[in-house]
Design a protein around this motif. Sequence first.
Motif, PDB file in Angstrom:
ATOM      1  N   GLU A 162       0.832  -1.192   0.000  1.00 15.83           N
ATOM      2  CA  GLU A 162       0.000   0.000   0.000  1.00 15.83           C
ATOM      3  C   GLU A 162       0.870   1.246   0.000  1.00 15.83           C
ATOM      4  N   LYS A 166       3.697  -0.239  -4.046  1.00 20.16           N
ATOM      5  CA  LYS A 166       2.389  -0.257  -4.701  1.00 20.16           C
ATOM      6  C   LYS A 166       2.555  -0.006  -6.203  1.00 20.16           C
ATOM      7  N   GLY A 172      -4.840   1.483  -7.662  1.00 22.61           N
ATOM      8  CA  GLY A 172      -5.043   1.616  -6.221  1.00 22.61           C
ATOM      9  C   GLY A 172      -5.138   0.294  -5.495  1.00 22.61           C
ATOM     10  N   TRP A 173      -5.251  -0.803  -6.239  1.00 19.80           N
ATOM     11  CA  TRP A 173      -5.319  -2.091  -5.555  1.00 19.80           C
ATOM     12  C   TRP A 173      -3.951  -2.422  -4.973  1.00 19.80           C
TER      13      TRP A 173
ATOM     14  N   SER B  93     -10.141  -3.755 -11.541  1.00 17.20           N
ATOM     15  CA  SER B  93      -9.779  -2.343 -11.487  1.00 17.20           C
ATOM     16  C   SER B  93      -9.373  -1.853 -12.866  1.00 17.20           C
ATOM     17  N   PRO B 140      -9.514   0.305  -3.300  1.00 16.76           N
ATOM     18  CA  PRO B 140     -10.370   1.276  -4.016  1.00 16.76           C
ATOM     19  C   PRO B 140     -11.837   1.097  -3.676  1.00 16.76           C
ATOM     20  N   ASN B 143     -12.167   2.764  -0.321  1.00 13.53           N
ATOM     21  CA  ASN B 143     -11.796   4.188  -0.293  1.00 13.53           C
ATOM     22  C   ASN B 143     -12.827   5.029  -1.038  1.00 13.53           C
ATOM     23  N   ARG B 144     -13.196   4.549  -2.223  1.00 12.85           N
ATOM     24  CA  ARG B 144     -14.118   5.266  -3.102  1.00 12.85           C
ATOM     25  C   ARG B 144     -15.360   5.704  -2.324  1.00 12.85           C
ATOM     26  N   ASP B 301     -12.940   9.069  -6.153  1.00  9.44           N
ATOM     27  CA  ASP B 301     -11.591   9.192  -5.575  1.00  9.44           C
ATOM     28  C   ASP B 301     -11.248   7.896  -4.857  1.00  9.44           C
ATOM     29  N   ASP B 302     -10.272   7.145  -5.421  1.00  6.63           N
ATOM     30  CA  ASP B 302      -9.915   5.840  -4.842  1.00  6.63           C
ATOM     31  C   ASP B 302      -8.753   5.917  -3.866  1.00  6.63           C
ATOM     32  N   GLY B 303      -8.288   7.117  -3.566  1.00  4.80           N
ATOM     33  CA  GLY B 303      -7.134   7.254  -2.661  1.00  4.80           C
ATOM     34  C   GLY B 303      -7.507   6.907  -1.233  1.00  4.80           C
ATOM     35  N   GLU B 304      -6.510   6.483  -0.450  1.00  9.42           N
ATOM     36  CA  GLU B 304      -6.777   6.094   0.934  1.00  9.42           C
ATOM     37  C   GLU B 304      -7.167   7.303   1.755  1.00  9.42           C
TER      38      GLU B 304
END
Lengths: 347, 308, 516, 315
Positions: A162, A166, A172-173, B93, B140, B143-144, B301-304
């Motif tokens: 992560e 990454k 993002g996975w 994804s 994702p 997060n999304r 937005d897929d960011g953490e």
Amino acid sequence: MRLEPIANASLARRLGLPLAALGATVIVAGVLALIAGANPFAVLGQIVTGAVGSKFALLETLNRATPLIFTGLAVAVAFKAKLWNIGAEAQLYAGAIIAVLMGTGAMESPIVLPVSALLAMAAGALVLLGPVLLKTRLGVDEVVTTLLLNFIMLLFVSYLLEGPMKDPMGMGWPKSEPLIKDARLPRIVEGLRLHWGFALALIAAVVVYIIERRTTFGFEMRAVGSNLGAARFAGIPVNRVLVQTALLSGGLAALAGWSEVAGLKGHLSQDLSPGFGYTGIIVAMLALLNPIGVVGTAIFVAGIFVGSDAMSRAAVVPTYIADMLLASALLFMVLALLLTRVRVVRG
Amino acid sequence: WAAEPIKMAGIYTVPVEQQWVSRIHLAAEAAKAAGAVDYVYTENVANTDYARVMREYCEQGMQLIVGEIFGAEQEAREVCSEYPNVAFLLGSSFPPDEAANPNLAVFDNYVQDASYLSGIIAGAMTKSGNIGMVGGFPIPEVNRLMNAFMAGVRETRPDAKFQVSFIGSWFDPPKAKETAFAMIEAGVDLLYAERFGVSDAAKEKGILAIGNVIDSQADYPDTVVASALWHFEPTLNAAIEAINGGAFKAADYGVYSFMKNGGCSLAPLGTFEGKVPAEVMAKIAEKEAAIKDGSFTVAIDDGEPKSS
Amino acid sequence: MTDKNAQAEEFVLRLDGISKRFGALTANSGISLGLRRGEVIALLGENGAGKTTLMNILFGHYVADEGTVEVFGEPLPPGNPRAALAAGVGMVHQHFTLADNLSVIDNITLGTESLWSRGNGRAAARARIKALSRDFGLAVHPDARVGSLSVGERQRVEILKALYRDARILILDEPTAVLTPQETDALFDTLRRAIAAGLSIIFISHKLHEVIAIADRCIVLRHGKVVGEVDTHSTDRAKLASMMVGGEIALPEAEARAPGPALLRLNHVSTRAKGTATGLRQVTLDLCSGQIIGLAGVSGNGQAALADLVSGLVRPDQGSIEIGGRQPIVWSPREALRHRIARIPEDRHKTGTISDFNLTENAVLEGYSCPPFSRRGWMNWRAAESFAKDIIAKYDVRCQGPAQRIRLLSGGNMQKLILGRVLEPTPKIILANQPVRGLDVGAIAYVHSRLIAARDAGAAVLLISEDLDEIQSLSDVIHVMSEGRLSPGFARGSMTAAELGLWMAGQGFEGGEDAA
Amino acid sequence: MTDLIDILISASFWAAVIRIASPLILATMGELICERAGILNLGIEGIMVVGAFTGWLAVYQGMPLWGGVAVAMAAGMLFGLLHATLTIPFGLSQHVVGLGVTLLATSTSSFAYRLALPEVTSPPKIVPFQPLDVPVFSDIPFLGEVLFTQTAFTWFAFTVAVLVSLVLFRTPLGLAIRAAGENPSAVEAQGLSVTGLRMGAVIVGSGLMAMGGAFLTLSAFSSFFFEMVNGRGWICVALVVFGAWMPGKAALGAILFAAFDALQIRLQQTPLGADLPYQVFLMAPYVLSILALILMSRRAEVPAALMTAYNKGER
Ligand SMILES: Nc1ncnc2c1ncn2[C@@H]1O[C@H](COP(=O)(O)OP(=O)(O)OP(=O)(O)O)[C@@H](O)[C@H]1O
Ligand SMILES: Nc1ncnc2c1ncn2[C@@H]1O[C@H](COP(=O)(O)OP(=O)(O)OP(=O)(O)O)[C@@H](O)[C@H]1O
Ligand SMILES: [Mg+2]
Ligand SMILES: [Mg+2]
């Protein structure tokens, strides 16, 4: 009751009992199928077909056996020296990490394979080195340290995947970049997943066997494992031997992760290993710690799992039946193997 | 519907209780009940085994395979190209690839619209403006929704603070519950329940929670105000029609999860009917309309997400 | 065997036609014997004659293939130690059955109270044990951890275990194999008190003078059969010995010789005490070529420390070791081997051999790392096996062959293999620590003759033993150890056993009469 | 830093610690009994799953909560019997059998669950143990919240710990069990049955492990999930060693571990949580456990006969 060793067991006994164990497993399978409302008499066929019924099935079995051979060897080596390495899982991931570090552009030539393999072994060795030094220097129990390291390593991998490692293209996975072509182990049969990691595993088994039987280190290893006091008295450098054993064991376990990444998945993800490290212990003990035997037991374990898993789909019963059958087969088999060596007498 | 039900198989990497998968599974069961498909499934498949399982189903003569290949993209796509006559509808994804896999359509849970709306309610219902979110892993898919939710909250509560924690497991409700407790101690008065166990903490401590993906209000009548629901039916039905029409091809079915396609919705307020201020509900109605007619789109937005 | 019907009533114990087979091997065949009230029977026999097996059957550890056991006229159910205990049979095993991590009192009371009871308190038990220790002269602290006790003390605990359960019949399997003369005397004193208290005793030993000292009757076993029974008052050691082995044995005689140069020298060496084991205090000693130095002493007075030092397990804390005039930089077992020091360890089962290894592997346990057994890290098993074969032939090790696992050998034969292992490379220095413990007369004579031969070939021998006879018959010079201190050397024959006994008790050392 | 202090002095923190520790304590006591008798029981992880499942199912089927606990215990003992039979009279490898039992127990639970509840919704709930607040005590400022917001099951867990240490060190039975783990032949020579003692210990120990699992579904939470035991069993194996095979120390170890866990959960909320990756926090309990183990590593008294099978009449 007590057990009495059998001087020389008859062939019938030595073949019959293991077969009986398999038979018992099949019966369990039938009963479970019945409970789940499927046809109990079809299961045997379905299991066999699923495990070895086709070229695809057979290669899948061998494919799943590959990491088990490595972890099995790792455990066998360590346990031989009474070094209770329960941490093959962690060492496996260490190897996988190296496979990615080296395989994603660090080197752009075919020699990346051997190089990363060696580095992977080094990494795995390093992971086990800590617990062993703690054991030899401070007498900290290695069962616990190696066990806990498994959890720590998994979280570390999750952090890498992560964070720094990454894959930017990964949407993002949490998974690593894919390996470059040069860093991949080619497949043995095009289109099917079995890769040269399997061949490597076979070689590893032979090498370990030779080390144990033919080298002074192997002799020292077995001596330390069988009687520490006597080994020390006889002038065997006990701590050095333990450390060397750890390096070998950790290295072998690391190869499991390395070959899964380089040969099979082509990238690292958190769930790379469904407990190969732990199953390795079963594989090793089932083989009575014999390196060559490990190959056999690994294939056996893989076959039972792949076969029953396929059966669960053919018979449309909950997939968890696969693990149930694997466990049953395992317990029946250890018992059967014991009874080929001893007989039960009263008194 | 065509006479012959389509032979369909589901392959899931987690048990079907897991919220995300449960929506696919339930949609499939519904289609089966409607006689559209003939549905079997395998759950808890390790990604290592995923390709093998796909193959086995293909060999069994399945016509449609539904699942999630986030952890096994490459291998899975190889299998797809080996079975060109089988239709694959897989959570992924990555975009579809007409050239390589004409028979692979992808989807994902794009329910940001509903999450956004649920956020608006949350923002209105929190007193302290301090909101807690407990997630499994920051992937994702998670997060999304969290991000959309946070965006929604800021609509009604611009100064809102968020506390985010991940428990590193999909199935450890006791741990999720403990985490939620800790947040409540830290002053949170509304929880975003991504995991099982969170709503239980909220219930025990008598604070509110917002559901996610599934509607759990039945279990927590006085706790769960609203939930952002994912409906897999549009996605699946689209695929089934395509197959029956012989027109199944590589495509991104993600859009079928959008609100305008009925892929997601805000669960009815139920027990909280009337407890949410009217003007807020009005705002939601207007936003919902805007989303549906496309005049407003919720950012993806897929960011953490991070604590603030 | 005496006529049964006539004296049936006076037998407290009767074994009738006992046979026991282990696979091919017959350990006991048709053994019958009876034990009278207040009587002491000695069981004699070579290693592997079947003594322990017979007693294990009597006590219910093993089930006999044929035959019956009667105690006080009641037949004993087979394979049931509980019943044997209940019937008043107490057994002191050859290899102690004590839990080291538990206290004396725990070991003694174990299993004496109903498992489901609350237990009627340690106070009562402690009092009872104290009383028994007093009455039977078995001094031992009830709360001590067994692991911290000397061998002699453990033996007392074993006997207390039996007495605590009011045993009427006491079986002692090689009780003296590990005892000092003093401890042995104490034990005999205890046994006499027991007899006075009406107990009957079966006593197994390889030490014939002891047998003569304590037993009324001797029953001799060979290859699992009773080959003879004699009244101790009408026999002597030589007769018994020949009965056991079925032939004459020449006991080796070592006559004095002029010593050569000092090969190993200890200068004022002191070592730290390890746990309960005493360390060395300012020990200065020369081991000279062609000389046997005997080290007498009560066990636990530093002999172990000295043995560990010479065999390389411990380094001096103060003082120095000199070998061939030079001080080794590092000091380890391997270093000791490099300097051609042969080491016969005290415990052949735990330190001398690896039970699960075969004879070949045990034969090269010390030499494996050098040619011909290995080159550049590769073992040469052919060489190793021929080495093992040589030893087996030369030292007549009774076994099925070099591939047999050593755990299956009797102590005597294990010892012979160890002997061959260390003597074959013609050592300069030999450390022999209790070399004949637990061995039968035949084996003893053999080991001794080998040591003498090695000495005559110019080796320096350090013989550590708690058996004064052994020390006196072999040593050119005798030292006594007490509390880690070393007495001056006494030439062969210059001291009587009694005088040595005083030194062993700590008298005569500078630093006064702080007796052991 | 101030955050840390605030957390450590908050009653709710210690209440959480006790909650988290309870299942660990139960299972740890179970493992401890087995190992004291000389048997390493790696079946623990699976046996906890079985306990969690059966206990929950029983209550879901209408049994009272304590009935569920009893069912869980019985189920655990059943798998304990399996483990014991294979490792004691037959003396099979305790590693293989242990892992095998874990695999079997886990998969059996999943299989049974799937058959019992075919149509999938989110897992059904039961009404779990409720915090019992004792009128007066509950209002004691600090202790009140720490101790009297706990459920009866928690109190039960701690009672078990006390009982285990009493039985092991104050009764003939305990002595016999410990001796069986120290030197079986000593036990045999005193007329006791090593097999009986060891089997009893493993079966009872497994019962406790299962109750530890049941705690998760009957007290900590209210429904059953397949992977919810989530490695807690392995932690208990570690805790036994950590506690040097002493019930008291092992229980303390469990509390310590729980404290680390409760702490990391809370530290994730502090500003620290924003900048450090969450894995660091999840790692903390394991890392700290290892450190603690190192600090107190003056070789503990390992049961001398641990992991060695005993076959009477063998040399
Ligand atoms: N557990 C066993 N399994 C197989 N064979 C055994 C066993 N115990 C003893 N034997 C056989 O029985 C024979 C007699 O053994 P036993 O221990 O009775 O001899 P012993 O007279 O006690 O010898 P020692 O004087 O050395 O104690 C041995 O030679 C051995 O071959
Ligand atoms: N597992 C076994 N199988 C077969 N024979 C055995 C076994 N264990 C021991 N023996 C036999 O038992 C006999 C006695 O064994 P034991 O260990 O008592 O030897 P020992 O001479 O008494 O040694 P020591 O007196 O030093 O203990 C030996 O002759 C050995 O052959
Ligand atoms: Mg004997
Ligand atoms: Mg003997």
